[in-house]
Design a protein around this motif. Structure first.
Motif, mmCIF file in Angstrom:
data_model
loop_
_atom_site.group_PDB
_atom_site.id
_atom_site.type_symbol
_atom_site.label_atom_id
_atom_site.label_comp_id
_atom_site.label_asym_id
_atom_site.label_seq_id
_atom_site.Cartn_x
_atom_site.Cartn_y
_atom_site.Cartn_z
ATOM 1 N N PHE A 379 5.875 -8.698 1.331
ATOM 2 C CA PHE A 379 4.757 -7.762 1.276
ATOM 3 C C PHE A 379 5.911 -6.572 1.711
ATOM 4 O O PHE A 379 6.079 -6.076 2.508
ATOM 5 C CB PHE A 379 3.864 -7.799 1.682
ATOM 6 N N ASP A 380 6.686 -5.413 1.128
ATOM 7 C CA ASP A 380 7.703 -4.578 1.221
ATOM 8 C C ASP A 380 6.625 -3.643 1.436
ATOM 9 O O ASP A 380 6.909 -2.325 0.618
ATOM 10 C CB ASP A 380 8.690 -4.450 0.009
ATOM 11 N N LEU A 381 5.781 -3.360 2.088
ATOM 12 C CA LEU A 381 5.545 -1.641 2.770
ATOM 13 C C LEU A 381 6.495 -0.523 3.109
ATOM 14 O O LEU A 381 5.924 0.705 2.635
ATOM 15 C CB LEU A 381 4.180 -2.431 4.427
ATOM 16 N N ALA A 382 7.067 -0.991 3.785
ATOM 17 C CA ALA A 382 8.173 -0.171 3.700
ATOM 18 C C ALA A 382 8.980 0.848 2.401
ATOM 19 O O ALA A 382 8.792 1.760 3.103
ATOM 20 C CB ALA A 382 9.947 -0.677 4.583
ATOM 21 N N SER A 383 8.891 -0.264 1.457
ATOM 22 C CA SER A 383 9.337 0.550 0.469
ATOM 23 C C SER A 383 8.510 1.449 0.070
ATOM 24 O O SER A 383 8.181 2.772 -0.885
ATOM 25 C CB SER A 383 9.703 -0.412 -1.021
ATOM 26 N N LEU A 384 7.025 0.957 0.144
ATOM 27 C CA LEU A 384 5.992 1.752 -0.168
ATOM 28 C C LEU A 384 5.824 3.257 0.551
ATOM 29 O O LEU A 384 5.703 4.249 0.258
ATOM 30 C CB LEU A 384 4.484 0.723 -0.410
ATOM 31 N N LEU A 385 5.673 2.963 2.072
ATOM 32 C CA LEU A 385 5.627 4.407 3.107
ATOM 33 C C LEU A 385 6.794 4.770 2.127
ATOM 34 O O LEU A 385 6.571 6.428 2.291
ATOM 35 C CB LEU A 385 5.942 3.523 4.327
ATOM 36 N N SER A 386 8.205 4.687 1.594
ATOM 37 C CA SER A 386 9.389 5.272 1.269
ATOM 38 C C SER A 386 8.593 6.556 0.115
ATOM 39 O O SER A 386 9.473 7.673 0.585
ATOM 40 C CB SER A 386 10.130 4.684 0.836
ATOM 41 N N LYS A 387 7.650 6.124 -0.568
ATOM 42 C CA LYS A 387 7.802 6.079 -1.964
ATOM 43 C C LYS A 387 6.424 7.278 -1.244
ATOM 44 O O LYS A 387 6.603 8.191 -2.210
ATOM 45 C CB LYS A 387 7.338 5.002 -3.137
ATOM 46 N N PHE A 388 5.379 7.420 -0.667
ATOM 47 C CA PHE A 388 4.721 7.876 -0.435
ATOM 48 C C PHE A 388 5.180 8.519 0.842
ATOM 49 O O PHE A 388 4.617 10.209 0.408
ATOM 50 C CB PHE A 388 4.011 6.909 1.098
ATOM 51 N N ALA A 389 6.117 9.056 0.795
ATOM 52 C CA ALA A 389 6.741 10.516 1.484
ATOM 53 C C ALA A 389 7.603 11.065 1.168
ATOM 54 O O ALA A 389 7.567 12.250 1.112
ATOM 55 C CB ALA A 389 7.718 9.730 2.969
ATOM 56 N N LEU A 390 8.328 10.152 -0.044
ATOM 57 C CA LEU A 390 9.264 11.090 -1.241
ATOM 58 C C LEU A 390 7.838 12.374 -2.269
ATOM 59 O O LEU A 390 8.209 12.856 -2.387
ATOM 60 C CB LEU A 390 9.707 10.241 -2.234
ATOM 61 N N ASN A 391 6.914 11.386 -2.074
ATOM 62 C CA ASN A 391 6.087 11.834 -3.128
ATOM 63 C C ASN A 391 5.286 13.403 -2.022
ATOM 64 O O ASN A 391 5.404 14.527 -2.842
ATOM 65 C CB ASN A 391 4.833 11.110 -3.580
ATOM 66 N N LYS A 392 5.358 13.357 -1.027
ATOM 67 C CA LYS A 392 5.043 14.499 -0.318
ATOM 68 C C LYS A 392 5.968 15.317 -0.168
ATOM 69 O O LYS A 392 6.140 16.209 -0.711
ATOM 70 C CB LYS A 392 5.124 13.998 1.013
ATOM 71 N N THR A 393 7.689 15.256 -0.011
ATOM 72 C CA THR A 393 8.537 16.234 -0.376
ATOM 73 C C THR A 393 9.009 16.799 -2.180
ATOM 74 O O THR A 393 8.798 17.891 -1.809
ATOM 75 C CB THR A 393 10.249 15.663 0.069
ATOM 76 N N ASN A 394 8.862 15.707 -2.878
ATOM 77 C CA ASN A 394 8.457 15.754 -4.161
ATOM 78 C C ASN A 394 6.810 17.192 -4.303
ATOM 79 O O ASN A 394 7.425 17.470 -5.607
ATOM 80 C CB ASN A 394 8.440 15.232 -4.946
ATOM 81 N N GLY A 395 6.023 16.822 -3.868
ATOM 82 C CA GLY A 395 4.903 18.195 -3.701
ATOM 83 C C GLY A 395 3.755 17.939 -4.486
ATOM 84 O O GLY A 395 2.803 18.678 -4.867
ATOM 85 N N MET A 396 3.818 16.650 -4.697
ATOM 86 C CA MET A 396 2.692 15.572 -4.774
ATOM 87 C C MET A 396 1.404 16.066 -4.235
ATOM 88 O O MET A 396 1.632 16.358 -2.816
ATOM 89 C CB MET A 396 2.366 14.494 -4.707
ATOM 90 N N LYS A 397 -0.036 16.375 -4.008
ATOM 91 C CA LYS A 397 -1.143 16.427 -3.723
ATOM 92 C C LYS A 397 -1.356 15.237 -2.275
ATOM 93 O O LYS A 397 -1.975 14.620 -3.499
ATOM 94 C CB LYS A 397 -2.610 17.494 -4.916
#
Length: 419
Positions: A379-397
């Motif tokens: 269960f690769d939570l770190a990769s999911l959190l990275s994508k979560f953070a990246l979405n924020k930097t890319n402006g996703m609500k």
């Protein structure tokens, strides 16, 4: 005269042959040393102290040689070796999902009856055995850690800012630093594992008490119970430097040590890295104030290093002799002093003032284990959190990001939860 010369020549040949044989005998003696492989899964932070202690052991046990293996991406390497039935003699690793996988695979010795186990604190033994729900001790807790908020004491004191005890106080402190033109938080998400400390600090305080057990049995979901955790996670990112997705752990540690930020969310294991970059850095650590209820704000503390022995090792007696040496109080004290860590061994106390902010909580048992230690392997939570953070930097609500993230977390967890 000729006979005498011949005799002297023969004696010279015998003498030279003797010297050669003596030399070979010496080399043979060296080659006959019993070599134990010590496989360490930490990222190199403790490599120097392991080498130092291994050398001390070798001086006391001249018939044994310690070979330290510390590869990049050690967890993956270890799993690969598992498939090849090539388990090291001694493994120094965290009490995490990889250890759980090895224990369940039956490739680790039960060390419960070893004499050196007697001095290990029961609470940390339980953290280990809870991973696989057996009374057998497949790994002996050695060093423990503390995750929370590292802070620059000089910056706090210069600006007359007190350590926050609640979530609202923490947010106010972050805002005050930002208003003063001081970077509140240094984050290092280029290395994806560093996305985990925020999560591991928030979840013990805010998730339902039995969440891990219930989630494993399919009685609940992250989508249902982790919305507040996800919201607060994103809120923390508001106070990180702009390029946190591109900052490596090494670079972030350097910047923090140079006083470029007031705080960092990570663990005590980063302090030696700060000291290497700047021996004069004045750093402390305090519990992450996840909640507005101070009593619910735990120090996240787990087994940072345990020792395990491979069942197929041909040198189990020597392996246990090495672990027994490491478990001695004087040896364990050297280790925790070097690593700014805590010990799982009774009577071995961390006295460094940099850790004062969490020592009392740990001593009083106001701690929670790392929640990701209970998650299934794969269960690769770190990769999911990275994508979560990246979405924020890319402006996703935030509302859309949180919904998508928690859905992906549940899907990934279900895929991995096949035990």
């Amino acid at each position: 005269m000729i006979l005498k010369k011949k005799l002297m020549a023969v004696m010279s040949i015998i003498l030279i042959s003797g010297l050669v044989l003596t030399g070979c005998g010496s080399d043979s003696s060296n080659s006959e040393k019993k070599e134990i492989e010590l496989f360490s899964t930490k990222g190199g932070e403790n490599l120097d102290i392991l080498k130092q202690l291994a050398n001390e052991f070798e001086k006391e046990n001249k018939e044994i040689k310690i070979k330290i293996t510390n590869p990049a991406d050690a967890g993956t390497v270890l799993k690969t070796r598992l498939t090849k039935n090539d388990i090291p003699d001694v493994i120094a690793m965290g009490g995490d999902a990889t250890f759980k996988e090895l224990a369940n695979a039956g490739v680790l010795e039960d060390l419960s009856n070893q004499s050196y186990v007697a001095n290990v604190q029961d609470s940390y033994k339980k953290m280990v055995t809870d991973l696989y729900k057996e009374d057998k001790l497949y790994g002996v807790p050695y060093a423990t850690n503390a995750s929370g908020i590292l802070y620059n004491k000089d910056i706090f004191e210069k600006n007359d800012i007190a350590i926050p005890k609640t979530w609202d106080e923490f947010m106010a402190v972050c805002q005050k630093f930002q208003d003063l033109g001081i970077q509140p938080l240094e984050l290092t998400f280029k290395d994806s594992w560093t996305t985990l400390p925020i999560w591991n600090s928030l979840a013990p305080s805010l998730a339902p008490k039995n969440f891990n057990a219930d989630r494993k049995e399919g009685k609940t979901t992250f989508t249902k119970d982790f919305k507040e955790i996800a919201q607060k996670y994103l809120k923390v990112l508001d106070y990180a430097q702009k390029d946190y997705m591109g900052t490596t752990y090494a670079d972030g540690n350097q910047l923090f040590a140079e006083g470029k930020a007031a705080m960092m969310v990570n663990g005590n294991w980063t302090i030696p890295e700060f000291k290497k970059a700047n021996p004069d850095v004045n750093v402390g650590i305090f519990a992450f104030p996840s909640s507005n209820d101070e009593m619910k704000n735990y120090v996240t503390s787990g087994v940072d290093v345990l020792f395990a022995v491979g069942t197929d090792s041909k040198l189990k007696e020597e392996a246990n002799k090495f672990i027994e040496f490491m478990m001695k109080k004087e040896t364990a004290k050297k280790y925790i002093d070097d690593q700014f860590a805590f010990s799982a061994i009774d009577g071995v106390v961390q006295e460094n003032e940099d850790l004062t902010g969490v020592k009392e909580e740990i001593a009083n048992g106001k701690v929670a284990d790392f929640p990701d230690h209970a998650y299934p392997s794969g269960f690769d939570l770190a990769s999911l959190l990275s994508k979560f953070a990246l979405n924020k930097t890319n402006g996703m609500k935030d509302v859309d990001n949180i919904s998508l993230f928690l859905k992906k977390v549940d899907e990934a967890y279900d895929t991995a939860n096949v035990e």
